[in-house]
Design a protein around this motif. Structure first.
Motif, mmCIF file in Angstrom:
data_model
loop_
_atom_site.group_PDB
_atom_site.id
_atom_site.type_symbol
_atom_site.label_atom_id
_atom_site.label_comp_id
_atom_site.label_asym_id
_atom_site.label_seq_id
_atom_site.Cartn_x
_atom_site.Cartn_y
_atom_site.Cartn_z
ATOM 1 N N UNK A 1 0.802 -1.296 -0.012
ATOM 2 C CA UNK A 1 0.182 0.071 -0.055
ATOM 3 C C UNK A 1 0.817 1.272 0.044
ATOM 4 N N UNK A 2 0.465 2.018 -0.991
ATOM 5 C CA UNK A 2 1.441 3.436 -0.902
ATOM 6 C C UNK A 2 1.625 4.207 0.281
ATOM 7 N N UNK A 3 0.745 4.335 1.264
ATOM 8 C CA UNK A 3 0.940 4.885 2.394
ATOM 9 C C UNK A 3 1.674 4.142 3.416
ATOM 10 N N UNK B 1 4.595 6.659 -12.882
ATOM 11 C CA UNK B 1 4.457 7.108 -14.060
ATOM 12 C C UNK B 1 3.193 7.955 -14.421
ATOM 13 N N UNK B 2 3.514 9.139 -14.742
ATOM 14 C CA UNK B 2 2.597 10.120 -14.650
ATOM 15 C C UNK B 2 1.523 10.064 -15.889
ATOM 16 N N UNK B 3 1.534 8.837 -16.681
ATOM 17 C CA UNK B 3 0.712 8.465 -17.823
ATOM 18 C C UNK B 3 -0.336 7.578 -16.925
ATOM 19 N N UNK B 4 -0.143 7.060 -16.182
ATOM 20 C CA UNK B 4 -1.067 6.255 -15.349
ATOM 21 C C UNK B 4 -1.880 7.030 -14.175
ATOM 22 N N UNK B 5 -2.972 6.963 -14.418
ATOM 23 C CA UNK B 5 -3.769 7.604 -13.429
ATOM 24 C C UNK B 5 -4.507 6.664 -12.269
ATOM 25 N N UNK B 6 -4.275 5.291 -12.751
ATOM 26 C CA UNK B 6 -4.599 4.137 -11.756
ATOM 27 C C UNK B 6 -3.515 2.996 -11.621
ATOM 28 N N UNK B 7 -3.380 2.750 -10.539
ATOM 29 C CA UNK B 7 -2.387 1.565 -10.325
ATOM 30 C C UNK B 7 -0.919 2.007 -10.555
ATOM 31 N N UNK B 8 -0.754 3.400 -10.513
ATOM 32 C CA UNK B 8 0.500 3.873 -10.734
ATOM 33 C C UNK B 8 1.508 3.554 -9.687
ATOM 34 N N UNK B 9 0.788 3.130 -8.575
ATOM 35 C CA UNK B 9 2.027 2.682 -7.408
ATOM 36 C C UNK B 9 2.383 1.410 -7.861
#
Length: 268
Positions: A152-154, A167-175
């Motif tokens: 989890x990112x946090x 990756x700034x082209x991903x708005x989901x699952x970028x983490x």
């Protein structure tokens, strides 16, 4: 330790998030609050918090245009000055021993490049369970990344000098993409199997990016394809991950329908 907190329309929750950072038994050297062009009173709240805690500890970054959490986290990561970086979302909270236990694990195994831990979804204000000491870190192998996101990112602390970014082209699952790139490139990644932070349950039916089941499924499909192109997944691993992804797609769709009917607890 540097802590990066992306903030988008987070004035109502940011105080709790920063308070959980300030309460750490191993305090970080700096906290970078990144306003993702919220367009409301978030930046004012950030300035007020910086004034309360001290601008030598709280650093403010205001992005001129909204770019999503990847860009906000990258902006904070770029400005971080400590050897390790931790991430916290502006609507979640850490337990007070989180950073102490993670850094103890890193000191015991300096080759660890990324370390995470368990999290729970609970109503806001729920205390984090008291962890057991010493906290044992389990090395996470590439097989785990094929079937799920264990980080989890946090919960993540990582080395600032890693040659990767969100990756700034991903708005989901970028983490998930970033953690996969790190782990599948051979870096040592670990997880403490204790709950050291809380995802605060949303109120009044609010939703987030992860609630868009179709978008998450598509992002994970694109994630696997990108890892294959980068040579980080073998063809066999790609097939396994795709098969598991389809099963998860069916499961997430079912859970989403149950949530809409009020039969299951929402996740962040």
């Amino acid at each position: 330790m540097s802590v990066v907190v992306p903030c988008f329309r987070a004035a109502a929750t940011l105080d709790d998030a920063v308070a959980s950072i300030a309460a750490q038994t191993l305090p970080p050297a700096e906290v970078l609050l990144v306003d993702d062009a919220s367009g409301d009173d978030t930046l004012d709240a950030m300035r007020r918090i910086a004034g309360a805690y001290g601008e030598d500890w709280i650093k403010l970054i205001a992005l001129p245009t909204n770019g999503g959490p990847s860009r906000a986290r990258n902006a904070g990561w770029e400005k971080a000055r400590q050897p390790y970086v931790a991430f916290l979302d502006a609507d979640d909270c850490w337990g007070p021993q989180k950073l102490e236990l993670q850094m103890a694990a890193i000191h015991a195994d300096p080759d660890i490049a990324l370390i995470a831990h368990q999290m729970l979804v609970r109503p806001r204000g729920t205390p984090v369970p008291v962890p057991q000491k010493p906290a044992q870190a389990r090395i996470v192998g590439r097989g785990t990344l094929l079937v799920r996101n264990p980080f989890p990112t946090a919960s993540v602390v990582l080395r600032r000098d890693l040659p990767f970014r969100f990756d700034e082209n991903f708005s989901h699952s970028e983490d998930y993409l970033l953690w996969s790139q790190i782990a599948l490139s051979g870096y040592r990644c670990a997880r403490i199997e204790q709950v050291l932070a809380i995802w605060n349950m949303r109120e009044n039916g609010a939703t987030g990016l992860s609630d868009n089941v179709v978008a998450v499924h598509r992002a994970r499909r694109d994630l696997r394809r990108k890892l294959l192109r980068q040579g980080l997944l073998s063809r066999r691993e790609y097939v396994v991950a795709t098969t598991v992804g389809m099963a998860n797609w069916v499961r997430r769709g079912l859970l989403h329908r149950l949530r809409r009917q009020g039969l299951s607890r929402p996740r962040p």
